[in-house]
Write a protein that holds these residues in place. Structure first.
Motif, PDB file in Angstrom:
ATOM      1  N   ASP A 180       1.218  -1.065  -0.418  1.00 51.98           N
ATOM      2  CA  ASP A 180      -0.112  -0.126   0.061  1.00 51.98           C
ATOM      3  C   ASP A 180       1.089   1.431   0.392  1.00 51.98           C
ATOM      4  N   LEU A 181       1.784   0.907  -0.778  1.00 52.30           N
ATOM      5  CA  LEU A 181       2.390   2.746  -0.735  1.00 52.30           C
ATOM      6  C   LEU A 181       1.374   4.053  -1.846  1.00 52.30           C
ATOM      7  N   GLN A 182       1.426   4.314  -1.059  1.00 56.68           N
ATOM      8  CA  GLN A 182       0.315   5.488  -1.736  1.00 56.68           C
ATOM      9  C   GLN A 182       1.082   5.935  -2.732  1.00 56.68           C
ATOM     10  N   ASN A 183       0.272   6.761  -4.333  1.00 60.47           N
ATOM     11  CA  ASN A 183       0.868   7.001  -5.482  1.00 60.47           C
ATOM     12  C   ASN A 183       1.595   8.354  -5.875  1.00 60.47           C
ATOM     13  N   PHE A 184       2.546   8.506  -4.675  1.00 64.68           N
ATOM     14  CA  PHE A 184       2.976   9.382  -4.987  1.00 64.68           C
ATOM     15  C   PHE A 184       4.949   9.073  -4.887  1.00 64.68           C
ATOM     16  N   ASN A 185       5.896  10.103  -5.023  1.00 59.40           N
ATOM     17  CA  ASN A 185       7.167   9.992  -5.294  1.00 59.40           C
ATOM     18  C   ASN A 185       7.384  11.209  -4.594  1.00 59.40           C
ATOM     19  N   PRO A 186       9.170  10.588  -3.307  1.00 58.26           N
ATOM     20  CA  PRO A 186       9.299  11.464  -2.729  1.00 58.26           C
ATOM     21  C   PRO A 186       9.684  12.128  -3.120  1.00 58.26           C
ATOM     22  N   THR A 187       9.876  14.137  -3.347  1.00 57.15           N
ATOM     23  CA  THR A 187      10.264  14.812  -3.686  1.00 57.15           C
ATOM     24  C   THR A 187      12.270  15.230  -2.869  1.00 57.15           C
ATOM     25  N   ASP A 188      11.957  14.950  -1.761  1.00 57.63           N
ATOM     26  CA  ASP A 188      13.927  15.562  -1.241  1.00 57.63           C
ATOM     27  C   ASP A 188      15.202  14.823  -2.069  1.00 57.63           C
ATOM     28  N   ALA A 189      15.418  15.322  -1.619  1.00 54.55           N
ATOM     29  CA  ALA A 189      16.972  15.087  -1.949  1.00 54.55           C
ATOM     30  C   ALA A 189      17.685  13.487  -1.410  1.00 54.55           C
ATOM     31  N   ASP A 190      17.256  13.350  -0.209  1.00 55.64           N
ATOM     32  CA  ASP A 190      18.001  13.551   0.697  1.00 55.64           C
ATOM     33  C   ASP A 190      16.961  11.317   0.439  1.00 55.64           C
ATOM     34  N   THR A 191      16.067  11.533   0.998  1.00 54.10           N
ATOM     35  CA  THR A 191      15.308  10.324   0.376  1.00 54.10           C
ATOM     36  C   THR A 191      15.137   9.185  -0.180  1.00 54.10           C
ATOM     37  N   LYS A 192      15.076  10.475  -2.210  1.00 57.02           N
ATOM     38  CA  LYS A 192      15.390   9.979  -3.278  1.00 57.02           C
ATOM     39  C   LYS A 192      17.059   8.707  -3.256  1.00 57.02           C
ATOM     40  N   ARG A 193      18.178   9.719  -2.920  1.00 55.81           N
ATOM     41  CA  ARG A 193      19.041   9.324  -2.765  1.00 55.81           C
ATOM     42  C   ARG A 193      18.789   8.008  -2.191  1.00 55.81           C
ATOM     43  N   ASP A 194      18.195   7.586  -1.060  1.00 59.13           N
ATOM     44  CA  ASP A 194      18.146   6.568   0.082  1.00 59.13           C
ATOM     45  C   ASP A 194      17.762   5.364  -0.871  1.00 59.13           C
ATOM     46  N   ILE A 195      15.968   5.710  -1.551  1.00 64.54           N
ATOM     47  CA  ILE A 195      15.650   4.762  -1.965  1.00 64.54           C
ATOM     48  C   ILE A 195      16.892   4.180  -3.488  1.00 64.54           C
ATOM     49  N   ARG A 196      17.211   5.016  -4.200  1.00 65.32           N
ATOM     50  CA  ARG A 196      17.818   4.354  -5.409  1.00 65.32           C
ATOM     51  C   ARG A 196      19.324   3.546  -4.944  1.00 65.32           C
ATOM     52  N   LYS A 197      19.720   4.329  -3.375  1.00 66.73           N
ATOM     53  CA  LYS A 197      20.653   2.942  -3.151  1.00 66.73           C
ATOM     54  C   LYS A 197      20.466   1.578  -3.083  1.00 66.73           C
ATOM     55  N   VAL A 198      19.048   1.703  -2.385  1.00 69.55           N
ATOM     56  CA  VAL A 198      18.415   0.339  -1.561  1.00 69.55           C
ATOM     57  C   VAL A 198      17.963  -0.787  -2.546  1.00 69.55           C
ATOM     58  N   LEU A 199      16.984   0.497  -4.010  1.00 68.94           N
ATOM     59  CA  LEU A 199      16.850  -0.778  -5.020  1.00 68.94           C
ATOM     60  C   LEU A 199      18.406  -1.371  -5.130  1.00 68.94           C
ATOM     61  N   GLY A 200      18.977  -0.324  -5.271  1.00 67.64           N
ATOM     62  CA  GLY A 200      20.388  -1.140  -6.299  1.00 67.64           C
ATOM     63  C   GLY A 200      21.085  -2.546  -5.800  1.00 67.64           C
TER      64      GLY A 200
END
Length: 471
Positions: A180-200
């Motif tokens: 149930d991830l709501q359909n929006f994408n975080p916009t702050d730079a730190d969260t976006k960086r952390d998400i990409r690191k984990v996804l990688g």
């Protein structure tokens, strides 16, 4: 019980492996032998929710070195004690409050003892899997009159904090599930960086997407702007960063997606993908089939849960850019209002099954139909794609703009009568309802038999022996 205890240890391990979590706990108490063997299986996963009892149990595991070494998966439940997904036997005194001197974080209203324990995930030396679960109901800008448990600010805060923890673990998780991830994408730079690191670093990713709903006016759900902002960017934001290493991918959504809102995955390739599960995904163009079969060199499992072929669609002429079809795919139709356009898709499930049979040479397991527990607690099935009942469950659908309570229907509702009907006659060309054909059933049977799977369907394509699902 004495007979079971006389079995070889390897067999007892297998019994634990196939047992439910509740059964594992009970079986572990049967004897010292099952207690010893069962420790590994009972504490294979740990769960934390914002309840005193849950936090205490989670802390007890963390404080016991003999237990932390068994934990490979952690469930983080963000729902509050008043929500449906928390244990039914909860007690009022189990909830944190200010009187306990356990103040809460103002951004997400979750108690600090809860976050203190989440910040200790690094103490699980073998943890490789994390499941973060939200509430199924969503807040939104377009329907702010409807109070919900978890606001957008709440979800932003939780995502920021959890991904900050995960991104800084000594060893990144290899499996991530977001329910149930709501359909929006975080916009702050730190969260976006952390998400990409984990996804990688992931080998397995499960995304179950939730969206704002207009209670009592379901036809408005599909028009929410967040849907049409999120799904076109889903591939770039959540999938592309994980593409190189991903071996399993699950994509489910509360609403149908693929055609409208459009979700184009065709530019993303997963060179190591072994397992793919789609829920509520709609097929309307050959490129979607080609995208699946482009993974033929590696794909071993394919799960299609409530995924229809869209054989006819009529949409508002101003909405075509928000659909998966190109502009020149649409045209006029004598029974469709001039403000709308019409398109049809000629492929049937027989074509898809034959393509899977021919172009997925390593396929070992296939399920097509509907999984258990759709809409249990208002959400989609979670981690249950392997339990899909194989059958033709609404395999063909249409999109009928301007009608409700859902624009997704089994056949179109025409805006106009045709000339034959006006004269009291009947024109079979316009009787467009598509049902599973004998050719569809033969192609499905051939695909399943190739993998050693057997299923018996009735003349309507339903499973003759549907399973009885346990809660």
């Amino acid at each position: 019980m004495a007979t079971i205890l006389g079995l070889p240890r390897e067999i007892i391990h297998r019994i634990f492996y196939f047992a439910s979590r509740a059964s594992r706990r009970e079986f572990r108490l049967a004897s010292s032998l099952t207690g010893e063997i069962g420790r590994k299986w009972v504490f294979e996963s740990a769960r934390i929710a914002a309840l005193k009892s849950s936090c205490e149990g989670f802390r007890n595991i963390l404080d016991n070195p003999e237990l932390t070494g068994h934990v490979t998966k952690v469930y983080i439940d963000t729902v509050r004690p008043t929500d449906d997904r928390v244990v039914r036997d909860k007690k009022p005194e189990d909830e944190f409050d200010d009187a306990d001197n356990n103040d809460v974080d103002g951004e997400d209203n979750l108690p600090r003892p809860f976050w203190d324990l989440v910040n200790r995930l690094h103490e699980f030396p073998r943890m490789q899997s994390v499941a973060l679960r939200f509430h199924a109901e969503c807040d939104g800008e377009e329907n702010d009159w409807n109070w919900v448990t978890q606001t957008i600010d709440f979800r932003h805060s939780v995502l920021r904090k959890v991904f900050a923890v995960l991104a800084n673990l000594p060893r990144l998780p290899t499996e991530l599930a977001l329910q149930d991830l709501q359909n929006f994408n975080p916009t702050d730079a730190d969260t976006k960086r952390d998400i990409r690191k984990v996804l990688g670093g992931l080998k397995s990713l499960r995304l179950h997407i939730a969206n704002e709903r207009d209670e009592g006016n379901g036809e408005n759900d599909i028009e929410m702007s967040a849907l049409h902002d999120f799904f076109p960017s889903l591939g770039y934001t959540w999938l592309a960063p994980a593409a190189a290493n991903l071996e399993h991918l699950t994509l489910y959504s509360q609403c149908y997606f693929g055609f409208f809102p459009t979700c184009d995955l065709t530019d993303i390739h997963f060179p190591r993908l072994k397992s793919l599960a789609l829920g509520n995904f709609t097929f309307i163009r050959d490129s979607q089939l080609d995208w699946i079969t482009s993974h033929g060199a590696t794909l071993q499992e394919l799960y299609l849960d409530d995924c229809p072929i869209m054989y006819e669609v009529m949409v508002d002429a101003n909405d075509t850019e928000r659909t998966f079809l190109e502009q020149d795919s649409y045209g006029a139709h004598p029974r469709v209002d001039e403000r709308k356009v019409y398109a049809r898709y000629s492929k049937r499930w027989a074509d898809y099954f034959r393509a899977f049979n021919e172009r997925l040479p390593h396929l070992q397991h296939f399920r097509f139909g509907q999984g258990p527990h759709w809409w249990y607690n208002e959400t989609t099935p979670f981690e249950e794609e392997g339990r899909i009942t194989i059958e033709f469950h609404e395999p063909y659908m249409t999109y009928c703009d301007g009608y409700g309570p859902s624009q997704y229907m089994q056949s179109l509702i025409w805006d106009r009568e045709d000339e034959e009907e006006e004269k009291g006659g009947f024109n079979p060309d316009y009787e467009s309802r598509v049902k599973p054909s004998e050719e569809d059933r033969i192609a499905l049977d051939a695909l399943l038999k190739k993998m050693g799977q057997e299923v018996e369907l009735d003349e309507d394509g339903k499973n003759c022996q549907p399973p009885t699902w346990d809660d």
